[in-house]
Design a protein around this motif. Structure first.
Motif, PDB file in Angstrom:
ATOM      1  N   THR A  98       1.327   6.134   3.664  1.00  0.00           N
ATOM      2  CA  THR A  98       2.698   5.976   3.195  1.00  0.00           C
ATOM      3  C   THR A  98       3.625   6.847   4.034  1.00  0.00           C
ATOM      4  N   ARG A 137      -5.527   2.068   8.058  1.00  0.00           N
ATOM      5  CA  ARG A 137      -5.799   1.322   6.831  1.00  0.00           C
ATOM      6  C   ARG A 137      -7.084   0.497   6.899  1.00  0.00           C
ATOM      7  N   GLU A 177       0.825  -1.207   0.000  1.00  0.00           N
ATOM      8  CA  GLU A 177       0.000   0.000   0.000  1.00  0.00           C
ATOM      9  C   GLU A 177       0.859   1.257   0.000  1.00  0.00           C
ATOM     10  N   SER A 178       1.939   1.237   0.775  1.00  0.00           N
ATOM     11  CA  SER A 178       2.788   2.425   0.823  1.00  0.00           C
ATOM     12  C   SER A 178       3.399   2.722  -0.537  1.00  0.00           C
ATOM     13  N   LEU A 189      -4.827   5.816   1.533  1.00  0.00           N
ATOM     14  CA  LEU A 189      -3.595   5.032   1.525  1.00  0.00           C
ATOM     15  C   LEU A 189      -2.605   5.675   2.483  1.00  0.00           C
ATOM     16  N   ARG A 201       2.030   1.908  -3.498  1.00  0.00           N
ATOM     17  CA  ARG A 201       0.949   2.404  -4.355  1.00  0.00           C
ATOM     18  C   ARG A 201       0.677   3.877  -4.075  1.00  0.00           C
ATOM     19  N   ALA A 202       0.774   4.246  -2.792  1.00  0.00           N
ATOM     20  CA  ALA A 202       0.559   5.649  -2.443  1.00  0.00           C
ATOM     21  C   ALA A 202       1.657   6.537  -3.015  1.00  0.00           C
TER      22      ALA A 202
END
Length: 742
Positions: free
Chosen positions: A512, A498, A51-52, A510, A54-55
């Protein structure tokens, strides 16, 4: 394979001029490539699929340049006791320092602490955030000097000024490994009693890592490679390069000592000890290359770079080393140093030696020896239960460093969370793909709603106002946790945001920032650790079963490897988490172990542990297949191999131990873990537990079901078939050459 290697050894000895010229050309080409093709190393950190990450990718798309790897710095100003940073003279000094940095080169932005309200509640501390337009490796020296000069200017007013951030970092450098190299030279001289013989493993080891490092450096011109990767490749390549050459050189001297001519001695040494080197090197390469399955780029590049240097070390040991034998001739036996009377390490005689006495004691009392060894390793492994993985931050730096002082002052003035803020990225344009029912109608209201929900969470110290992009599609909310970046409470907060944070319809959240990225990294590595360990253990069992035609030997080797790893991690926790012996070792307590270390150490130690297993047990099996009883074969093989294995282990411990004094915390932890693991594996597991177990099981040590024996190819790792073939060929009567007709 042994026959092929025998021919390679003889060819390299006889055509030493050609072989030497080829390697000289390779050295030159590698050096030219490193000088002309290299680019800067990169410490960019990415974990695809998290996720981090993608952010970060979303920020790069919606806020171009916001997530780039630009260098940054934090100037931490602390007022003397009884005063405030807002006092006129202190404020003027801070503003002058900020203006001096802002006027300097390569600056993107400088945040004034008074305008941004980055002043602690009690007025004792102020923070100025500096962002540069270039990455860490592109910073010019005058840029760094401007930052330091500004800090000195502010100190003149009585303020305490410390610096943090990537712009203050120093790129990891080699240097401490020279200590290990010096100890290795001493061990080789004591082992061989000759500068000529001792110099060959050192020379080939240095040549191998030189070529490997040059190739890695040249590769930086095409792909991103981290600054720590060449250091780890040199660390491992130097250790195995010296060890592999030591094993072969020892066997070559033995062949010379029993009267064989030079080319024949070189061929037999490469065909026997060289076969074991190929097998041992292959296990290291496979284990390191297997790191690619984890799916983390930094581990992939570290594993492949280290595997490359090991492969180069193997090829050099099989080709360049016998060529050097040819240049040295019999001086490897005759050119002894004054005062040295060193017997042949391969000799088999009745003179009392430490190896004869040790193996005699172990095989006479195997149960008692096993009990003491296993209990001792179990006690050393106990701290492993408290193993805490993470990515060391500036809070783990030495107490006298400016980064650590800046970290502590910031934590005292603002709270520990200011050292690791979270970036909450609100995607306001998810639409139908996000399952939220379309894009958000009022982006500003939606972003404010998210910020308000974040402020209500336990463990949140501060929530900054949201920043929206020009299109109103993305908002960034900076969240300061109440706890530090490496604490479990911060990790819990990330998971809560999250999973439980209320999100407006049509939006997605998200998390990050470096703290969240490191949390994701630790979790990814932790999830991959057990599967990778199972693959490595399974691989070790199959390879050793193939090599030694036995079930007991691979089972014992695998369990011994697990004991080694448990003890090494236990020692690592005791020193770096608990702070034991830090003063004696010259290291600092970090409170956690780098997340990438366990899986990397498993791969490296697996290969090295199999090295010692192969070199020691090969001599035992060789004695057994030549007709000795199982118990006597254990003692004979131990006497043949123990002295060289002990020297090789001391060399490897010295090389790895030299890296404990490196400035980089990551390198220190890896060097310490590898040194402890090699010490435990070589002296406790391979030289104590192995002969004890083999003495206990007797003939069953070399048992393999007939059906399985028929299925497995015979790799002849001990070279017995090669020697039998050569002896038969030597004794076969020769036909007279036919007279040519005409």
């Amino acid at each position: 394979m042994a026959t092929l290697l025998y021919r390679i050894g003889r060819f390299s000895y006889r055509r030493r001029g050609v072989v030497g010229t080829i390697w000289l050309a390779i050295i030159v080409l590698a050096g030219v490539g490193a000088a002309t093709l290299s680019g800067p190393t990169s410490d960019s950190f990415s974990i695809p699929g998290t996720e981090s990450q993608r952010a970060y990718d979303l920020l790069e798309e919606r806020f171009p340049g916001s997530s780039a790897d630009g260098a940054n710095a934090r100037m931490v100003f602390a007022a003397p006791d009884g005063s405030s940073v807002s006092d006129p003279e202190h404020r003027a000094a801070i503003e002058a320092a900020v203006a001096e940095v802002d006027a300097g080169p390569q600056i993107a932005s400088v945040v004034d602490p008074f305008q941004a309200e980055l002043v602690s509640p009690d007025g004792s501390v102020a923070l100025a955030e500096v962002t540069y337009a270039v990455d860490f490796f592109s910073l010019e020296e005058r840029t760094r000097e401007t930052l330091k000069d500004a800090a000195r200017t502010a100190r003149e007013s009585g303020l305490t000024v410390e610096l943090a951030g990537t712009a203050v970092e120093q790129e990891p450098e080699l240097g401490s490994e020279l200590i290990g190299l010096g100890i290795a030279a001493i061990v080789l001289i004591v082992t061989f009693g000759s500068l000529v013989a001792a110099g060959m493993p050192l020379l080939t080891g240095v040549i191998g890592v030189g070529i490997g490092a040059a190739l890695i450096t040249a590769t930086t011109g095409f792909i991103d490679i981290g600054s720590i990767t060449p250091i780890l490749a040199v660390m491992l390549g130097l250790a195995v390069g010296i060890d592999y050459a030591l094993f072969i050189a020892s066997r070559y001297r033995h062949e010379l000592a029993i009267g064989r001519p030079g080319d024949e001695a070189a061929g037999r040494a490469i065909g026997t000890a060289g076969t074991a080197v190929v097998f041992a090197g292959l296990t290291v390469v496979i284990a390191l290359s297997g790191l690619t399955v984890v799916g983390i780029p930094v581990l992939t590049e570290m594993g492949l770079a280290a595997a490359l240097t090991v492969a180069i070390a193997v090829v050099i040991a099989l080709t360049l080393l016998p060529a050097l034998f040819g240049f040295a001739g019999r001086r490897l036996l005759t050119a002894r140093l004054p005062g040295f009377r060193v017997r042949d390490a391969e000799a088999d005689d009745d003179r009392p030696t430490w190896s004869r006495r040790w193996v005699g004691m172990v095989t006479r009392r195997p149960v008692a020896v096993l009990t003491v060894a296993v209990v001792g390793l179990g006690a050393l492994a106990l701290p492993m239960a408290d193993l805490r993985l993470g990515v060391p931050d500036e809070g783990t730096y030495p107490p006298d460093s400016t980064q650590r002082k800046a970290y502590d002052i910031t934590a005292d003035g603002f709270g520990p969370g200011f050292n690791g803020p979270l970036l909450v990225v609100v995607d306001l344009a998810v639409g139908g793909d996000g399952g939220r029912g379309g894009a958000v109608g009022d982006p500003t209201a939606a972003a404010d709603q998210v910020a308000a929900a974040l402020a209500e969470l336990d463990g949140v110290e501060l929530v900054a106002p949201p920043e929206l992009d020009q299109a109103g599609q993305t908002a960034v909310v900076t969240v300061v946790p109440s706890s530090g970046p490496g604490s479990a409470a911060t990790e819990d907060l990330v998971h809560e945001i999250r999973s439980d944070l209320p999100v407006p319809a049509g939006a997605a959240v998200l998390v990050t920032g470096n703290t969240a990225l490191f949390i994701d990294f630790s979790e990814r590595v932790g999830a991959a650790l057990l599967p990778y360990l199972l693959v490595v253990v399974g691989l070790s069992f199959l390879l050793l079963m193939l090599a030694f035609r036995s079930l007991v030997v691979p089972l014992k080797a695998t369990l011994g490897f697990l004991l080694t790893m448990a003890a090494a991690f236990g020692a690592l926790v005791a020193v770096f988490q608990w702070g034991w012996l830090t003063g004696l070792l010259g290291v600092e307590e970090t409170g956690l172990i780098n997340s990438l270390l366990p899986i990397f150490i498993i791969g490296v130690v697996f290969g090295l542990a199999m090295d010692y297993e192969v070199f020691l047990v090969t001599r035992m099996r060789e004695a057994y297949v030549h007709g000795e009883p199982a118990g006597a074969a254990v003692a004979t093989g131990f006497r043949h191999g123990a002295r060289v294995v002990a020297a090789a282990a001391i060399i490897m411990i010295s090389v790895f131990g030299g890296f404990v004094m490196n400035e980089a915390v990551d390198v220190r932890q890896i060097g310490f873990a590898l040194a402890v693991a090699i010490a435990v594996d070589a002296f406790v597991v391979r030289m104590t537990i192995v002969p004890a177990v083999l003495a206990l099981v007797g003939e069953q040590a070399w048992w393999l079901p007939r059906w399985l024996d028929r299925l497995l190819p015979n790799v002849d790792i001990e070279g017995a078939a090669l020697e039998q073939h050569l002896d038969e060929d030597r004794d076969r009567p020769r036909e007279p050459a036919a007279r040519s007709e005409g």
